[in-house]
Motif scaffolding. Sequence first.
Motif, PDB file in Angstrom:
ATOM      1  N   ALA A   1     109.663  49.838  72.190  1.00  0.00           N
ATOM      2  CA  ALA A   1     109.313  49.579  73.595  1.00  0.00           C
ATOM      3  C   ALA A   1     108.009  48.797  73.704  1.00  0.00           C
ATOM      4  O   ALA A   1     107.890  47.864  74.512  1.00  0.00           O
ATOM      5  CB  ALA A   1     109.200  50.895  74.349  1.00  0.00           C
ATOM      6  N   GLU A   2     107.042  49.166  72.890  1.00  0.00           N
ATOM      7  CA  GLU A   2     105.744  48.485  72.947  1.00  0.00           C
ATOM      8  C   GLU A   2     105.873  47.016  72.560  1.00  0.00           C
ATOM      9  O   GLU A   2     105.264  46.139  73.186  1.00  0.00           O
ATOM     10  CB  GLU A   2     104.746  49.195  72.036  1.00  0.00           C
ATOM     11  N   PHE A   3     106.669  46.736  71.544  1.00  0.00           N
ATOM     12  CA  PHE A   3     106.858  45.337  71.137  1.00  0.00           C
ATOM     13  C   PHE A   3     107.607  44.545  72.211  1.00  0.00           C
ATOM     14  O   PHE A   3     107.253  43.395  72.513  1.00  0.00           O
ATOM     15  CB  PHE A   3     107.607  45.262  69.806  1.00  0.00           C
TER      16      PHE A   3
ATOM     17  N   ALA B   1     115.070  51.698  74.815  1.00  0.00           N
ATOM     18  CA  ALA B   1     114.086  52.304  73.918  1.00  0.00           C
ATOM     19  C   ALA B   1     113.222  53.324  74.652  1.00  0.00           C
ATOM     20  O   ALA B   1     112.989  54.438  74.162  1.00  0.00           O
ATOM     21  CB  ALA B   1     113.204  51.224  73.288  1.00  0.00           C
ATOM     22  N   VAL B   2     112.753  52.958  75.841  1.00  0.00           N
ATOM     23  CA  VAL B   2     111.901  53.856  76.621  1.00  0.00           C
ATOM     24  C   VAL B   2     112.683  55.091  77.057  1.00  0.00           C
ATOM     25  O   VAL B   2     112.167  56.208  77.063  1.00  0.00           O
ATOM     26  CB  VAL B   2     111.331  53.110  77.853  1.00  0.00           C
ATOM     27  N   SER B   3     113.956  54.895  77.415  1.00  0.00           N
ATOM     28  CA  SER B   3     114.796  56.025  77.792  1.00  0.00           C
ATOM     29  C   SER B   3     114.956  57.000  76.634  1.00  0.00           C
ATOM     30  O   SER B   3     114.857  58.229  76.807  1.00  0.00           O
ATOM     31  CB  SER B   3     116.173  55.517  78.244  1.00  0.00           C
ATOM     32  N   HIS B   4     115.203  56.481  75.440  1.00  0.00           N
ATOM     33  CA  HIS B   4     115.313  57.343  74.262  1.00  0.00           C
ATOM     34  C   HIS B   4     113.990  58.047  73.955  1.00  0.00           C
ATOM     35  O   HIS B   4     113.986  59.124  73.352  1.00  0.00           O
ATOM     36  CB  HIS B   4     115.747  56.521  73.046  1.00  0.00           C
ATOM     37  N   ASP B   5     112.883  57.439  74.385  1.00  0.00           N
ATOM     38  CA  ASP B   5     111.567  58.050  74.181  1.00  0.00           C
ATOM     39  C   ASP B   5     111.196  58.988  75.331  1.00  0.00           C
ATOM     40  O   ASP B   5     110.055  59.434  75.437  1.00  0.00           O
ATOM     41  CB  ASP B   5     110.500  56.953  74.032  1.00  0.00           C
ATOM     42  N   LEU B   6     112.159  59.233  76.220  1.00  0.00           N
ATOM     43  CA  LEU B   6     112.070  60.243  77.294  1.00  0.00           C
ATOM     44  C   LEU B   6     111.088  59.885  78.407  1.00  0.00           C
ATOM     45  O   LEU B   6     110.513  60.775  79.027  1.00  0.00           O
ATOM     46  CB  LEU B   6     111.721  61.629  76.712  1.00  0.00           C
ATOM     47  N   ASP B   7     110.922  58.601  78.665  1.00  0.00           N
ATOM     48  CA  ASP B   7     110.114  58.179  79.811  1.00  0.00           C
ATOM     49  C   ASP B   7     111.074  57.561  80.835  1.00  0.00           C
ATOM     50  O   ASP B   7     111.234  56.342  80.915  1.00  0.00           O
ATOM     51  CB  ASP B   7     109.051  57.166  79.379  1.00  0.00           C
ATOM     52  N   SER B   8     111.707  58.427  81.618  1.00  0.00           N
ATOM     53  CA  SER B   8     112.769  57.975  82.517  1.00  0.00           C
ATOM     54  C   SER B   8     112.257  57.037  83.598  1.00  0.00           C
ATOM     55  O   SER B   8     112.941  56.070  83.970  1.00  0.00           O
ATOM     56  CB  SER B   8     113.462  59.181  83.159  1.00  0.00           C
TER      57      SER B   8
ATOM     58  N   ARG C   1     111.272  40.135  67.669  1.00  0.00           N
ATOM     59  CA  ARG C   1     111.829  40.456  66.354  1.00  0.00           C
ATOM     60  C   ARG C   1     111.322  41.811  65.874  1.00  0.00           C
ATOM     61  O   ARG C   1     112.094  42.622  65.337  1.00  0.00           O
ATOM     62  CB  ARG C   1     111.444  39.360  65.356  1.00  0.00           C
ATOM     63  N   ALA C   2     110.036  42.089  66.080  1.00  0.00           N
ATOM     64  CA  ALA C   2     109.475  43.386  65.685  1.00  0.00           C
ATOM     65  C   ALA C   2     110.105  44.514  66.498  1.00  0.00           C
ATOM     66  O   ALA C   2     110.381  45.599  65.974  1.00  0.00           O
ATOM     67  CB  ALA C   2     107.959  43.385  65.883  1.00  0.00           C
ATOM     68  N   GLY C   3     110.353  44.251  67.785  1.00  0.00           N
ATOM     69  CA  GLY C   3     111.017  45.245  68.616  1.00  0.00           C
ATOM     70  C   GLY C   3     112.414  45.552  68.124  1.00  0.00           C
ATOM     71  O   GLY C   3     112.817  46.720  68.058  1.00  0.00           O
ATOM     72  N   ASP C   4     113.158  44.524  67.760  1.00  0.00           N
ATOM     73  CA  ASP C   4     114.514  44.724  67.244  1.00  0.00           C
ATOM     74  C   ASP C   4     114.502  45.526  65.955  1.00  0.00           C
ATOM     75  O   ASP C   4     115.364  46.392  65.726  1.00  0.00           O
ATOM     76  CB  ASP C   4     115.191  43.373  67.014  1.00  0.00           C
ATOM     77  N   GLN C   5     113.529  45.235  65.082  1.00  0.00           N
ATOM     78  CA  GLN C   5     113.437  45.969  63.814  1.00  0.00           C
ATOM     79  C   GLN C   5     113.104  47.440  64.055  1.00  0.00           C
ATOM     80  O   GLN C   5     113.673  48.334  63.416  1.00  0.00           O
ATOM     81  CB  GLN C   5     112.390  45.317  62.909  1.00  0.00           C
ATOM     82  N   ALA C   6     112.180  47.708  64.984  1.00  0.00           N
ATOM     83  CA  ALA C   6     111.828  49.096  65.305  1.00  0.00           C
ATOM     84  C   ALA C   6     113.017  49.812  65.942  1.00  0.00           C
ATOM     85  O   ALA C   6     113.296  50.978  65.644  1.00  0.00           O
ATOM     86  CB  ALA C   6     110.620  49.125  66.240  1.00  0.00           C
ATOM     87  N   PHE C   7     113.731  49.113  66.805  1.00  0.00           N
ATOM     88  CA  PHE C   7     114.906  49.673  67.471  1.00  0.00           C
ATOM     89  C   PHE C   7     115.954  50.091  66.440  1.00  0.00           C
ATOM     90  O   PHE C   7     116.574  51.157  66.553  1.00  0.00           O
ATOM     91  CB  PHE C   7     115.486  48.630  68.422  1.00  0.00           C
TER      92      PHE C   7
END
Length: 292
Positions: free
Chosen positions: A23-25, A51-58, A8-14
């Motif tokens: 990504a961390e959640f 999420a990780v892709s948008h944060d540029l960690d391919s 749920r926290a991940g969805d809210q951050a997304f």
Amino acid sequence: RVVVFARRAGDQAFAVCAWQEAAEFYEAALDAESRLSAAERAEIHYRAAVAVSHDLDSARAYEHFTAAAREFRAAGDGTGFAWALMSAARTRAAMSPEAARDGDDLQRLQILYGWLGEGQPALRGRMLASLSEAARHCRDDALAEDFADQALAVGRNTEDDVVSFLASEQIALARFSRLRLRESAAAWFEADAYARRSRDPWLQSLAGPKLAFALQQLGRLVEARTAGHEAEDLARSARNRAALSLILAGQASLELACGNLDAAEARVRDALAACELTHDGWAFVMAHVVRV
């Protein structure tokens, strides 16, 4: 219970474009001791990958997409499996454009597309856009534009603005590679319109820098400056660091074209600082060309 709260926290951050936190959640949810089903793990892996892709960690995104594909397959979800494999192929190309030129991704995507029936137009449209991108990496711009035209037809017929944006983006890039600049600019205008209609902040942040660049190509410098400022705001709101570095470099180029040397140098410094975080080669080169 930990999994529920972490998801749920991940969805809210997304939802607010907090990609690193999302990504961390999601990864916390995956690491928690819980009897998650394959379908649940697949979905969390997929959202973590985006999420990780948008944060540029391919590299990390690729791992999550391939894990999602594995879990979707275990769950018997053919549609999810196709989505994940398609996304993994696009991420692989982002990680290594040279590797993408071997044609393997294009072949895999063609096989995958052949498995799809006439249903699922959203997936078919995105697959065609991905095929266009893969063909462009193989330097077959004519084939790339053909796939993109097919994707655009799907997007328009189903009124899917996301598919229409992705298709228009690939059409613009294929035309630009063949130096059909005015036609490329026209496609960027269409891509921007579809991104706005989608109300997806990430898509809008992708379209913004290219629209500003297209306006500059056409010599519409006042409009290009306005579009550039709006694109910068969109990139910051969506936390799209790659788009931000590109638009800052584009603004430097624009200021140089207008004869504003001090403003151009200031934008160059901003662009190079952004490139330190994104390692965006195109923005880096553009900024240095302005400085020279």
